[in-house]
Design a protein around this motif. Structure first.
Motif, mmCIF file in Angstrom:
data_model
loop_
_atom_site.group_PDB
_atom_site.id
_atom_site.type_symbol
_atom_site.label_atom_id
_atom_site.label_comp_id
_atom_site.label_asym_id
_atom_site.label_seq_id
_atom_site.Cartn_x
_atom_site.Cartn_y
_atom_site.Cartn_z
ATOM 1 N N LYS A 152 0.828 -1.190 0.000
ATOM 2 C CA LYS A 152 0.000 0.000 0.000
ATOM 3 C C LYS A 152 0.874 1.257 0.000
ATOM 4 C CE LYS A 152 -0.795 -0.393 5.018
ATOM 5 N NZ LYS A 152 -1.836 -0.532 6.060
ATOM 6 N N ARG A 153 0.236 2.380 -0.099
ATOM 7 C CA ARG A 153 0.946 3.649 -0.268
ATOM 8 C C ARG A 153 2.042 3.849 0.784
ATOM 9 N NH1 ARG A 153 -0.881 8.119 -2.931
ATOM 10 N NH2 ARG A 153 -3.041 7.370 -2.828
ATOM 11 N N ASP A 154 3.184 4.344 0.335
ATOM 12 C CA ASP A 154 4.353 4.676 1.149
ATOM 13 C C ASP A 154 5.097 3.454 1.685
ATOM 14 O OD1 ASP A 154 4.016 7.400 0.791
ATOM 15 O OD2 ASP A 154 2.815 7.643 2.610
ATOM 16 N N ARG A 155 4.610 2.255 1.379
ATOM 17 C CA ARG A 155 5.365 1.061 1.761
ATOM 18 C C ARG A 155 6.351 0.741 0.652
ATOM 19 N NH1 ARG A 155 1.446 3.084 4.829
ATOM 20 N NH2 ARG A 155 1.215 1.923 6.792
ATOM 21 N N ALA A 156 7.339 -0.070 1.003
ATOM 22 C CA ALA A 156 8.436 -0.250 0.052
ATOM 23 C C ALA A 156 8.891 -1.696 -0.068
ATOM 24 C CB ALA A 156 9.630 0.607 0.465
ATOM 25 N N ILE A 157 9.334 -2.040 -1.251
ATOM 26 C CA ILE A 157 10.260 -3.154 -1.419
ATOM 27 C C ILE A 157 11.610 -2.550 -1.067
ATOM 28 C CG2 ILE A 157 11.300 -4.788 -3.026
ATOM 29 C CD1 ILE A 157 8.686 -4.678 -4.635
ATOM 30 N N ILE A 158 12.129 -2.880 0.099
ATOM 31 C CA ILE A 158 13.253 -2.162 0.683
ATOM 32 C C ILE A 158 14.497 -2.270 -0.198
ATOM 33 C CG2 ILE A 158 12.355 -2.386 3.016
ATOM 34 C CD1 ILE A 158 14.205 -4.725 3.475
ATOM 35 N N PRO A 159 15.402 -1.290 -0.127
ATOM 36 C CA PRO A 159 16.598 -1.324 -0.980
ATOM 37 C C PRO A 159 17.478 -2.533 -0.665
ATOM 38 C CG PRO A 159 16.754 0.447 0.668
ATOM 39 C CD PRO A 159 15.365 -0.084 0.731
ATOM 40 N N HIS A 160 17.756 -3.313 -1.696
ATOM 41 C CA HIS A 160 18.542 -4.533 -1.487
ATOM 42 C C HIS A 160 19.232 -4.948 -2.781
ATOM 43 C CE1 HIS A 160 14.686 -6.013 -3.022
ATOM 44 N NE2 HIS A 160 15.333 -7.107 -3.438
ATOM 45 N N GLY A 161 20.369 -5.616 -2.603
ATOM 46 C CA GLY A 161 21.118 -6.153 -3.731
ATOM 47 C C GLY A 161 21.056 -7.671 -3.739
ATOM 48 N N HIS A 162 21.647 -8.266 -4.771
ATOM 49 C CA HIS A 162 21.527 -9.701 -4.985
ATOM 50 C C HIS A 162 22.850 -10.308 -5.414
ATOM 51 C CE1 HIS A 162 17.848 -7.525 -6.001
ATOM 52 N NE2 HIS A 162 17.164 -8.564 -5.559
ATOM 53 N N SER A 163 22.988 -11.599 -5.162
ATOM 54 C CA SER A 163 24.112 -12.367 -5.694
ATOM 55 C C SER A 163 23.571 -13.667 -6.269
ATOM 56 C CB SER A 163 25.147 -12.680 -4.605
ATOM 57 O OG SER A 163 25.745 -11.500 -4.111
ATOM 58 N N ASN A 164 24.088 -14.049 -7.430
ATOM 59 C CA ASN A 164 23.733 -15.315 -8.082
ATOM 60 C C ASN A 164 22.240 -15.440 -8.362
ATOM 61 O OD1 ASN A 164 26.490 -16.203 -7.871
ATOM 62 N ND2 ASN A 164 26.068 -16.635 -5.723
ATOM 63 N N MET A 165 21.637 -14.322 -8.743
ATOM 64 C CA MET A 165 20.234 -14.356 -9.141
ATOM 65 C C MET A 165 19.936 -13.225 -10.109
ATOM 66 S SD MET A 165 18.085 -12.986 -5.802
ATOM 67 C CE MET A 165 16.579 -12.711 -6.743
ATOM 68 N N ALA A 166 18.812 -13.343 -10.777
ATOM 69 C CA ALA A 166 18.335 -12.303 -11.689
ATOM 70 C C ALA A 166 16.820 -12.264 -11.571
ATOM 71 C CB ALA A 166 18.762 -12.595 -13.125
ATOM 72 N N SER A 167 16.235 -11.102 -11.793
ATOM 73 C CA SER A 167 14.781 -11.005 -11.729
ATOM 74 C C SER A 167 14.295 -9.868 -12.617
ATOM 75 C CB SER A 167 14.304 -10.801 -10.285
ATOM 76 O OG SER A 167 14.853 -9.626 -9.726
#
Length: 251
Positions: free
Chosen positions: A124-139
């Motif tokens: 919902k509004r103002d919620r986030a998929i928080i900032p994050h990085g990845h290793s050995n994956m793609a999306s």
């Protein structure tokens, strides 16, 4: 050879040539319509299988999937994944995002268990998929509904407690827009919902390079500025990252 036998042989020859000509015409028609008739889910599975086998690079996979997203009719996709059913009773958390697995209907040539993970992410509004990085994956991520602020960063280096990153994308995305990540390009992402609700359809490839995948949440607001627009950012545990970034406080 009598006239009757000759006529029969001649008719057989004519029919044979006619059949060959018809088959050639049919083949030509099939060749022309095949790209239209082939469902996008089959192409998606093929691209993901190529990435899993390392027949293409992660950056090539990103390009192929983004081109695919560009030609998908959104109405068709929503119907194909039964989006309205998926969001019935959807629970929006007060911090961060909720997810549901997507099941594709049966489709000839598509295995029931695809090589990729498929989910919807909703918030919902103002919620986030928080900032994050990845290793050995793609999306790859297609916006199904709503509007979000999207930021991407390239991951340049990592030590025990920090990542060195560089901004690559900063824009607002809306229904029909898409993005992607890999170890090669735009590795870190961060979505914040601007609309009442927002959803993405995610295609996720895990454990690439025959190695276990990893996700590292980062503290963008505690960044240390380096030269050449690079940033040194702390790595956070999930609980701390959610408390700080799961609900936008308009820093």
């Amino acid at each position: 050879m009598d006239r009757r036998t000759f006529g029969k042989d001649l008719l057989g020859t004519v029919l044979s040539f006619g059949l060959i000509e018809s088959l050639m015409s049919y083949s030509a028609v099939q060749t022309n319509v095949k790209p239209i008739l082939k469902h996008w889910a089959l192409d998606l599975n093929e691209y993901c299988a190529d990435l899993k086998r390392a027949n293409i690079s992660p950056a090539e996979w990103q390009s192929q999937v983004e081109h695919l997203f560009n030609r998908i009719e959104l109405k068709e996709l929503l119907k194909f994944i039964d989006f309205e059913h998926l969001i019935k009773g959807f629970k929006y958390p007060d911090l961060g995002v909720n997810t549901k697995y997507v099941r594709f209907p049966k489709l000839s040539g598509l295995p029931e268990k695809t090589v990729f993970v498929k989910k919807i992410f909703g918030m919902k509004r103002d919620r986030a998929i928080i900032p994050h990085g990845h290793s050995n994956m793609a999306s790859a991520h297609l916006v199904l509904k709503g509007e979000m602020k999207l930021r991407h960063y390239d991951k340049l280096a990592r030590d025990k407690n920090h990542l060195i990153i560089k901004p690559s994308i900063d824009k607002t995305v809306m229904t029909g827009d898409y993005s992607s990540i890999s170890d090669e390009k735009d590795n870190i992402h961060w979505f914040i919902a601007n609309s009442e609700t927002a959803f993405t359809f995610d295609v996720i490839m895990l454990n690439l390079n025959e190695s276990a995948y990893d996700i590292h949440n980062i503290d963008i607001y505690a960044k240390e500025k380096l030269s050449d627009n690079q940033l040194r950012v702390p790595i956070l545990d999930v609980e701390t990252a959610l408390k700080k970034y799961g609900k936008e406080s308009h820093h």
